[in-house]
Design a protein around this motif. Sequence first.
Motif, short mmCIF file in Angstrom:
data_model
loop_
_atom_site.label_atom_id
_atom_site.label_comp_id
_atom_site.label_asym_id
_atom_site.label_seq_id
_atom_site.Cartn_x
_atom_site.Cartn_y
_atom_site.Cartn_z
N ILE A 52 0.56 -1.32 0.07
CA ILE A 52 0.18 -0.12 0.15
C ILE A 52 0.54 1.17 -0.22
O ILE A 52 0.22 2.04 -0.96
CB ILE A 52 -1.07 0.43 1.87
CG1 ILE A 52 -1.41 -1.60 1.46
CG2 ILE A 52 -1.97 1.01 1.22
CD1 ILE A 52 -3.01 -1.84 3.09
N SER A 53 2.39 1.48 0.25
CA SER A 53 3.39 2.48 0.81
C SER A 53 3.61 2.70 -0.27
O SER A 53 4.26 1.84 -0.79
CB SER A 53 3.73 2.00 2.12
OG SER A 53 4.69 3.34 2.25
N GLU A 54 3.67 3.80 -1.35
CA GLU A 54 4.11 3.96 -2.82
C GLU A 54 5.70 4.26 -2.10
O GLU A 54 7.03 3.44 -3.23
CB GLU A 54 3.66 4.82 -2.80
CG GLU A 54 4.50 5.75 -3.96
CD GLU A 54 4.26 6.63 -4.79
OE1 GLU A 54 4.27 7.91 -5.97
OE2 GLU A 54 2.82 7.69 -3.97
N HIS A 228 -11.03 -5.60 -0.57
CA HIS A 228 -9.64 -5.79 0.24
C HIS A 228 -8.62 -5.39 -0.95
O HIS A 228 -8.17 -5.41 -1.82
CB HIS A 228 -8.92 -6.94 0.38
CG HIS A 228 -10.38 -7.14 1.39
ND1 HIS A 228 -9.66 -7.00 2.87
CD2 HIS A 228 -11.13 -8.04 1.58
CE1 HIS A 228 -11.05 -7.39 3.44
NE2 HIS A 228 -11.34 -8.53 2.57
N PRO A 229 -8.90 -3.63 -1.88
CA PRO A 229 -7.81 -2.96 -2.66
C PRO A 229 -6.29 -3.46 -2.91
O PRO A 229 -5.92 -3.67 -3.83
CB PRO A 229 -8.28 -1.50 -3.22
CG PRO A 229 -8.39 -1.38 -1.88
CD PRO A 229 -8.74 -2.82 -0.89
N GLY A 499 -11.57 -4.99 -12.58
CA GLY A 499 -11.65 -5.80 -11.13
C GLY A 499 -11.46 -3.87 -10.72
O GLY A 499 -12.40 -4.74 -9.26
N LYS A 500 -11.59 -3.23 -10.37
CA LYS A 500 -11.50 -2.30 -9.74
C LYS A 500 -12.31 -1.32 -10.02
O LYS A 500 -12.62 -0.07 -9.40
CB LYS A 500 -10.01 -1.81 -9.85
CG LYS A 500 -8.69 -2.41 -9.20
CD LYS A 500 -7.49 -1.65 -8.77
CE LYS A 500 -6.61 -2.53 -7.89
NZ LYS A 500 -7.11 -2.17 -6.45
N LEU A 501 -13.37 -1.56 -11.29
CA LEU A 501 -14.37 -0.92 -11.39
C LEU A 501 -15.40 -0.92 -10.96
O LEU A 501 -16.63 -0.40 -10.65
CB LEU A 501 -14.66 -0.93 -12.74
CG LEU A 501 -13.56 -0.04 -14.21
CD1 LEU A 501 -14.04 -0.18 -14.88
CD2 LEU A 501 -14.05 1.97 -13.70
N PRO A 581 -7.53 1.44 -4.74
CA PRO A 581 -8.78 2.09 -4.75
C PRO A 581 -8.92 2.64 -6.53
O PRO A 581 -8.37 3.79 -6.29
CB PRO A 581 -10.02 2.31 -4.02
CG PRO A 581 -9.32 2.20 -2.62
CD PRO A 581 -7.33 1.80 -2.91
N LEU A 582 -9.38 2.18 -7.24
CA LEU A 582 -9.34 3.13 -8.14
C LEU A 582 -10.92 4.28 -8.60
O LEU A 582 -10.48 5.40 -8.71
CB LEU A 582 -10.02 2.78 -9.88
CG LEU A 582 -9.21 3.06 -11.06
CD1 LEU A 582 -8.15 3.60 -11.37
CD2 LEU A 582 -9.22 1.94 -12.02
#
Length: 631
Positions: A52-54, A228-229, A499-501, A581-582
Amino acid sequence: MDLDTQIDPSPLITRKFSSRLSSIGGDDHDYNNEQSSITLTDFQRTASDAHISENSSSSIWRERILHPCTSMKIYFADLSSFFSWRFLSWLAIQNFAMYGGVSALVMSVSLPLFKEMGIDASKQQLYSTMTLSPFALKPFIGVFSDLFPIKGYHKRYLALISILIGLIGCSTLIALYHNRNAKEAALDPDTAYRLSDLLVICFFCMNVTAANLDILGEGKYSEIMRKHPESGSSVITFKFACSLLGSIVTNSYVGPLTDGGHFHIIFCIALGLLLTPFYPTLRGWLSEKKRRKSDPGMTKICCGCLFDQGSFQKKRTPFIVIALSGLAVPLLSAVTTFASLGIGIGVSMIVLLILATVTYVVFPRVVFRIIVAIMLIKISHIKLGGVLGYYYTADAQCLPDGPHFSYTYYITVAGIVGSIVNLIAVMLYQTYLSSCRFRPALMCTILAGAIAPIMDIILIKRWNHVLGISDKVFFILGSAIFEHFVNIVVALPMMVIFGKLAPPNMESAVFSYAVGIATFCFMMSQLWGSAIIKWSSMKTVGTDCNFDELPAIIGVCQILLPIIVGIPATLLIPNRLQTEPLIDWTKERWYEEQEKDENITESLTRVLEEESAEQEEGQCTEEVANEHLFT
């Protein structure tokens, strides 16, 4: 940071009767009174949080270069943290036997089968479009599965019905086709086209099974990805890996059996593959919660079929739009294949504009921009697979100076090498690109995809002979390795976007809507490629073949257009990490929030009406009292 010390390689899935995460993997307890429970250690949570962390993504990237085994441990730990083993097993079987088996078999065998009957490349590519059209039915199937649970299950019995359709189509194919028919058809063009039309319908039914099972599985994992993105692209790469393993096995026997003319054996193998997912589907490995008539908004129709009237009333317009978009594409494909190519292309452009307009009206603006980007990226790469297949497998009478590849080499050897390369590409993408943002990932893959067709141009121009490289070696290095690698890397970020839409409670419908539009655009690129082949001066069958215009057509359709159209289209997609999440559906206030506002408005109106009624009643009581007092 040494990731090897942060992962517990022990199995993560345990069996318990209650768990806070039992809903993540599905409801396996519907048939064995058990729930899937997932135990996540602190080390594993740290590894998941790292995605998650960029800021930590670059260090993970460097670590994975040095530790591929550690990367695979992380991958399987993350995958099993979010998906139950029954669902992953069902997904593996379905993609191995259906997508990598039946669907790959149909597409591989169509080239030699139709070529044997004297069908030219343009018509064969139209047949391929019709054969693939069940995948454009996904929006309709997604809506049907969301709204009409059969015997309480949204997916199980619909999947079983789909398997039955494929079995009927394959059985008809076995009864219909034999070598004598094909030889007779080759002597009479009218007979050849009639027999080909029937074979295409059988192939269509077989792909109905593959497409429907595919969308039902996609609807399930898109639901989990929305919740759960941080799961990222792990299930997407798992799905592709299983499909590629299936295609390796399929390609290993299709080529030799085709060269021997044993099409019947190939069709019997397809019949066995269609039966493979029956048992795990019947046993509920595609896990889901059973719906009942007593559930809110649920009504019974007939024959054990329920109707989710509550969900339909809340989101009637999106459901109708998505369902109609799925029905339009196969009908259009049938018109184009069996009637007129020109009319089909014109109507397809009108349908595309209608889909874009409807998306703008019904969905949030961010969804509209993403859908338009998908349309532009898909359409900008015009497909020429039909004519390339005819060129590479043309005999000496048709093309004296051609490569003259046998089907064993073209389908089996090159296909297996390409599938292995695709499998490696999936692992490399998961290792190095899955933590990238969507825009750079798409731009890099589109650019690489535009470079790949140069290999075909070099081989067609015979420049490889100047370099001292034989046709077979150069084809393996070019098309079988480089092009296959690029194709799968281009497809992976698109599948993550699909999948994230998905919004809450419409996972299958909206996911299938996006996939259906992408499939429709793919079919449009197939139609345009077929039209270009037909309207050019190329001749692909007979004894005097002509492929002189093919290099120029490849340069314009597969190199220039993707760069000019596809790369700028990526700017319409939110530049977020693939582990984020998109779309923020709560912030978009789409339907769910509108319903809350409508409920608040109705409540306020009801309160005001009650207060008004009380005031009127009070006034009436006061007037009656005054009348009594006056009397």
